[in-house]
Every structure is written in C-alpha cells, then in structure tokens.
Design a protein around this motif. Structure first.
Motif, mmCIF file in Angstrom:
data_model
loop_
_atom_site.group_PDB
_atom_site.id
_atom_site.type_symbol
_atom_site.label_atom_id
_atom_site.label_comp_id
_atom_site.label_asym_id
_atom_site.label_seq_id
_atom_site.Cartn_x
_atom_site.Cartn_y
_atom_site.Cartn_z
ATOM 1 N N LEU A 101 0.834 -1.203 0.000
ATOM 2 C CA LEU A 101 0.000 0.000 0.000
ATOM 3 C C LEU A 101 0.869 1.253 0.000
ATOM 4 N N TYR A 167 -8.118 -7.486 0.189
ATOM 5 C CA TYR A 167 -6.687 -7.455 -0.121
ATOM 6 C C TYR A 167 -6.342 -8.680 -0.960
ATOM 7 N N HIS A 172 -7.868 -4.398 -5.638
ATOM 8 C CA HIS A 172 -8.025 -4.016 -4.239
ATOM 9 C C HIS A 172 -7.092 -2.862 -3.861
ATOM 10 N N GLU A 250 -6.736 2.042 6.124
ATOM 11 C CA GLU A 250 -6.777 0.586 6.243
ATOM 12 C C GLU A 250 -8.095 0.121 6.840
ATOM 13 N N TRP A 255 -7.964 -3.111 4.853
ATOM 14 C CA TRP A 255 -6.615 -3.473 4.421
ATOM 15 C C TRP A 255 -5.820 -4.011 5.618
#
Length: 306
Positions: A101, A167, A172, A250, A255
């Motif tokens: 990320l 994820y 995603h 997140e 995430w």
C-alpha cells in the motif's frame, strides 16, 4: 561514504532509543489498565492482580523499561498480551500489505503531485495555476475517511469498477492508493511548484535556452532533475508516515496492514504491539531519510555527503 553511513546509523540508534523511552513513558502513564483489559470486566480483583504480576506490570517503571530494552537488544519485541503471539510475527505477517500500500500510495501521489506542480509552475499567475493550488489545498485538508468513503461510493458501489474492500489483487490496491495519493499529492504539488519556479530563474536555464535547446529538453533535461531534489527528502519522510499513519484508510478499505494492527492494539491497550509498531515505523522513517540522502548525490553529483 562508509564513515557517513556509520555515523548515521549511530545517530539512528540514539533516535530510536529516545523514541522507545518516550513511548514507554507515555504508555506507562495512561490511566487504562492492560491487566483489566485482558481479564475482562467480570474478572475478580485477584485475577487482575495475578495477570499484572505475570506481565510484570506491578514493577517500577525503570525495571519494566530495562526488561523491555534488554529483550529488544536481543531482537525480541515481546509477546502480545491478548493474542499470545510474538509481536515480531504479528508485524511480519502485516508488513507485506503495508509495504504494498505504501508503494502504491507514493507512486500515486508523485504522479499526481509532480504533474500538478509542474503545470502550475509553467502556467504561473494564470487561472490554471490558481485552480491547481486550490485543488492541492483541498487535497491536503480533506479527512482521509471522507476521501476514502467518497471513492468507495463512486467507483465501488455506483460504478462497480473496484471491490469495496479486501486485499490480494491489483483491483483491491487502486482505491486505497488513490485515497492516500490524493491526500499526499497536494504537498508535492506545492513543493514542486515552488522548486520549479526557483530553478527556472537560474542562470543555467537561460544559458540552455540561449544555446538553442528545445524547450522540452531544457525542461526535462535541466529544470526537472534539479527541481525534484527537495522531493526526495519528502519521499523519505513519507515512507515512515505511510507505515504508521494509514490507520483510517486501512480501516475503511479493510486493508490488513500494521496500521490496522496498531489501531486494534491501542483499543485493547496491548502495549507490546504498540511499542513494536512505533519502533518499526521509526526505523522506516530513519531508513527512508538515509536512502533519500544517499540517492540525492546520484541525481546531482554536486551534492556531497558530509
């Protein structure tokens, strides 16, 4: 080079020691009781006291910190109070997601921010410049959850282009990276604009034009490489910021990174995890800044490491 790196590592060790001490003091002073969190609301006072004794929470501050720092020097980040798992294992399991990320977010904010800053500098004083600077200001001012939810509603719910959360695939990654990229691009846009305006006024740019070089060669061959140098330091800082500061994003996108792990630990007063994530994030900031300093001379040989 070797002496410089060795000196920076020594400085980093002192910084990390200070961060560990300050964080440990703050966690020691919080009114919440980790033993009560572990035992539950219905636990008796004797049960809570037994847990406190087992974890060493009844020891004086200096003893608790000494035990922690001694174990840390041996590579032991401790064991989670609630999950009964080594903190190093928990962080290692979440680290790949956070690194992915982080990489996606940095690439996104660089593409958006540098493009906006470059265009604004080339169109200085026009409505394009003003509009881009307003957009950059809105970007840095908008709350993370607002941008995230808005992108989810438009591109996941209404258009169905991307999954709502999760994820595992590139799809995603797009929305959370775009969320963080929009939020961070404003800083890069303003920095790039300022740096470009300063570079465009330099004598070597006028000399390059006087030699008859095409505008795009002057821009990308001389101006941009020099204007981008301050950006490198910002990227180094961003590495650490993204490692620890993406808790909200997140959470919105589900995430499974270390930001989400830290948020769960804060809610449960799981001190070993909080300490572990803090130190890993601090290491990321120090390492990111070191890498940025080492890369800068490769871009501009005039920069010397001292």
């Amino acid at each position: 080079m070797t002496a410089y790196i060795a000196r920076r590592i020594g400085q980093a060790a002192l910084i990390l020691f200070g961060i560990s001490l300050v964080t440990f003091i703050l966690l020691y002073l919080i009114p919440a009781d980790p033993a009560r969190q572990i035992a539950g609301r219905s636990a008796t006072a004797d049960t809570v006291e037994n847990i406190r004794n087992q974890l060493g929470l009844n020891l004086p501050f200096y003893e608790q910190y000494w035990r922690y720092i001694t174990a840390l020097l041996q590579g032991d980040l401790g064991r989670s109070y609630l999950q009964k798992t080594q903190v190093s294992e928990l962080i290692a399991s979440r680290l790949p997601a956070s690194l992915l990320l982080m990489a996606g977010a940095i690439v996104t904010e660089l593409v958006i921010g540098l493009t906006m800053g470059l265009v604004a500098a080339l169109r200085r004083g026009t409505w394009v410049d003003s509009t881009l600077m307003v957009v950059s200001f809105v970007g840095v001012s908008a709350p993370q959850f607002v941008i995230g939810i808005l992108l989810l509603y438009v591109f996941a719910v209404q258009l169905g282009w991307f999954p709502i959360g999760g994820y595992g695939t590139f799809a995603h990654l797009v929305l959370p990276s775009l969320t963080l990229g929009i939020l961070g691009s404003g800083w890069y846009a303003r920095m790039m604009r300022s740096s470009m305006l300063d570079v465009l006024r330099q004598d070597y740019i006028r000399t390059a034009h006087a030699k008859g070089l095409k505008d795009w060669k002057v821009l990308f061959g001389h101006a941009v490489p020099n204007a981008i140098l301050p950006i490198i330091a910002m990227i180094g800082i961003d590495i650490g910021m993204f490692m620890s500061g993406i808790v909200v994003v997140e959470a919105v996108f589900g995430w499974p990174g270390i930001g989400q792990l830290a948020w769960q630990a804060i809610q449960r007063i799981d001190i070993p995890i909080i300490m572990g994530v803090t130190l890993v994030s601090a290491c990321a900031i120090v390492l990111g800044n070191l890498i940025a300093d080492l890369i800068a001379p490769l871009i501009d040989p005039r920069i010397k490491l001292r």
